[in-house]
Motif scaffolding. Structure first.
Motif: not given
Ligand code: FAD
Ligand code: FES
Ligand code: FES
Lengths: 162, 289
Positions: B118, B193, B109, B101, B113, B36, B191, B161
Motif C-alpha cells: 500500500n 492507526y 479481509c 491492526i 501483501g 485500504s 481501529g 514496485r
C-alpha cells in the motif's frame, strides 16, 4: 460499464442479480434483495453495522464489492432465526437488554454467531476483542457481552444434548 | 460514497494477473483485501479503470518454510497470520503486530501483501518487515525480482514496485538463537492507526548485542528504518546508556504531522517512548526474561 450477472446463496437460498462492478455488497443486499437487516452506519469501514457472514468470515459489506460475492455463501441477520424460532443469540439479546435503539444489533448478532462458531466458550475479554469491530452508541457494551456469554452457554448445552 | 465505475477482472493465476496489469498500465490496479483501496475508491482518491482482483489467484495464500526462511504468500490475511501458531513460534512479532491492526472484520479481509504494498506510512507491517530485514518478491512481465523492505518505500503511497508488478510473497530470514522481537504501538482505540509505533529485532550473544534493527511506523512520509538507532545498540550490552542513545537517534529521524491525536512534539515524544519500550521488551525476550 458492463453490468455483471452474479449468483450466490443468501441465507440458504439461491439468488441472482445484475450489478455494476462498483456496486457494494451492502447496496446489493438492501436495494436489490430488500434485505435491510444489515445497516449502513459509517460507510467508512469503521462501525460494523453492515457486518455479514461471507464464506465463513465476518466482513463489512460496505467494503466488499457485490461481484466479489459471486458464487459465495452469505448469511445475514435475516437468516439467523430458524423455523420461526429466534436464534439463541437473538433470544439472549432480548432477554439481557443487549440492545437499545437496535441500529448496531444486526451487525453485532452476525458477528457474534461467527465468534461463537470459532470459540464456543469465550471469556469476557475474548468477547470484547471479538466484537471490537462493531460499535454501539447506546448500550455501553455491558449487556451485549452478557448476552453473548449467555447465548454461548445455551448453545453449548443444546450441542451437548444433541 | 460510491466509487467511480471500473471494469472488474478476476484472474486465476499470477501470470494472467501480470498480463492484465501490463495491458492496462497506469489504469489498472490490483485488489487484495480491499480495506485500504475500497475506502480510497469510495472517497474517489483512487479511480482505477480496471480492477484486478487477486482473490481468485492460486498459490498466493500460504505460510511455508523454505531453506530456513519464512515465506508468506502476499494474499495471506492478517487473521491467518494471527491464527498460525507455527508462525507465532517462529516469528512472534508478526502475530503481535497483526493483533494491533484494525479489528476482526478488517483482519479477515486485509492481507499482509496489501499492507506492505500500500505504501501508507500508517500501515504497521512495513516497519516490522524492515526490522526483520525481510524482502519482497515481485513478479512482472520481465520475470521475478526481490527487493529489501528497507529499500522499498520512496514516499507516501510510492514504492519501488513498478506499475506492472505484483507482490507475490514476503521472505523473512530465520530467527537465530538469542533473537528477541517486539512491536510497540500507541493508539487510542481499536481501529486507529499508530500515534507512534516502533519495531525492534535484536540478538543478544553472551551479554552483548550482536545485531539490532529499529524501525518506526507513522512518524514520517514513509515507514522509517532507524539505521543510527540500530547501530547505537549493536556491540553494547543494551544498557541504559545504549538505550538512551538509540532512542535519541530514533527520535531524531522522525518527522510526523500534527493530527487529531496531538501536536508534532507529542508524537515525537511518543516515538521515543515506543522505541524505548520495544527495545527493552525485545532485550528481555532475547535473554528469556
Ligand atoms: C477501520 C480500519 C482500520 C485500519 N487500521 C489499520 C491499522 O491500524 N494498521 C494498518 O496497518 N492498517 C490498518 N488498516 C488498513 C488495512 O490493514 C488494510 O487491509 C491494508 O492496509 C491493505 O491491505 P489489503 O489487503 O486490504 O489491500 P488493498 O486495500 O486491496 O490494497 C492496498 C493497495 O496495495 C496494492 N496491492 C495490494 N496487494 C498487492 C499485491 N499483492 N501486489 C501489488 N499491489 C498490491 C493495491 O493495488 C492497493 O493500491 C485499517 C483499515 C480499516 C478499514
Ligand atoms: S457501514 Fe460498513 S463499517 Fe460502517
Ligand atoms: S443499540 Fe443503539 S447503537 Fe447499539
Amino acid at each position: 460499464m458492463a453490468k455483471t450477472e452474479i449468483k450466490l446463496t443468501v441465507n440458504g437460498e439461491e439468488v441472482a442479480g445484475t450489478v455494476e462492478p462498483r456496486t457494494l455488497l451492502i447496496h446489493f443486499l438492501r436495494e436489490q434483495l430488500n434485505l435491510t437487516g444489515a445497516h449502513i452506519g459509517c460507510e467508512t469501514s469503521h462501525c460494523g453495522a453492515c457486518t455479514v457472514d461471507l464464506n465463513g468470515k465476518s466482513v463489512k459489506s460496505c467494503t466488499v464489492f457485490a461481484v466479489q460475492a459471486d458464487g459465495g455463501e452469505l448469511l445475514t441477520v435475516e437468516g439467523l432465526a430458524q423455523g420461526g424460532e429466534l436464534h439463541p443469540l437473538q433470544a439472549a439479546f432480548a432477554e439481557d437488554h443487549g440492545l437499545q435503539c437496535g441500529f448496531c444489533t444486526p451487525g453485532m448478532l452476525i458477528r457474534a454467531q461467527r465468534l461463537l462458531r470459532e470459540n464456543p466458550d469465550p471469556s469476557e475479554a475474548e468477547i470484547r476483542w471479538g466484537i471490537s469491530g462493531n460499535l454501539c452508541r447506546c448500550t455501553g457494551y455491558q449487556n451485549i457481552v452478557k448476552a453473548i456469554r449467555n447465548a454461548a452457554q445455551v448453545m453449548r448445552q443444546k450441542e451437548a444434548a444433541e | 460514497m460510491i466509487p467511480a465505475n471500473f471494469e472488474y477482472h478476476r484472474p486465476g493465476s499470477v501470470d494472467e494477473a501480470v498480463s492484465l496489469l501490463t495491458e492496462h498500465g497506469e489504469d489498472g490496479r490490483v485488489l487484495a483485501g480491499g480495506h485500504s483501496l475500497i475506502p480510497m475508491m469510495k472517497l474517489r482518491l483512487a479511480e482505477p479503470a480496471h480492477l484486478i482482483d487477486l482473490n481468485g489467484v492460486e498459490g498466493l495464500r500460504s505460510i511455508a518454510e523454505v531453506e530456513g526462511a519464512i515465506h508468506i504468500g502476499a494474499m495471506t490475511t492478517q487473521a491467518e497470520i494471527i491464527a498460525s501458531d507455527d508462525l507465532a513460534a517462529r516469528c512472534p512479532i508478526l502475530r503481535e503486530a497483526a493483533e494491533l491492526i484494525a479489528d476482526p472484520q478488517v483482519r479477515a479481509c486485509g492481507t499482509i501483501g496489501g499492507n506492505v504494498a500500500n505504501g501508507d506510512p500508517g500501515n504497521d507491517m512495513p516497519a516490522v518487515m524492515m526490522a526483520l530485514d525481510a524482502s519482497f518478491v515481485l513478479r512482472g512481465p520481465g520475470g521475478e525480482r526481490s527487493l529489501a523492505a528497507r529499500e522499498f518505500y520512496e514516499g507516501p503511497f510510492e514504492t519501488a514496485r513498478d506499475d506492472d508488478e505484483i507482490l507475490t510473497a514476503l521472505r523473512i530470514p530465520a530467527r537465530g538463537a538469542g533473537q528477541g522481537q517486539a512491536y510497540c504501538k500507541l493508539k487510542r482505540k481499536v481501529g486507529d492507526y499508530a500515534i507512534a509505533a516502533a519495531a525492534v529485532v535484536l540478538t543478544m550473544d553472551g551479554g552483548t548485542c550482536s545485531q539490532a534493527a529499529v524501525a518506526l511506523t507513522n512518524l514520517g512520509i514513509t515507514p522509517l528504518y532507524a539505521e543510527a538507532a540500530s547501530a547505537a545498540l549493536t556491540g553494547t550490552a543494551v544498557d541504559a546508556a545504549a538505550i538512551e542513545a538509540a532512542v535519541e537517534a530514533a527520535v531524531a529521524i522522525t518527522d510526523p504531522a500534527a493530527d487529531l491525536h496531538g501536536p508534532v512534539v507529542y508524537r515525537r515524544r511518543m516515538a521515543g517512548v515506543m522505541t524505548r519500550r520495544a527495545i527493552e521488551t525485545a532485550r528481555a525476550r532475547a535473554t528469556g526474561g
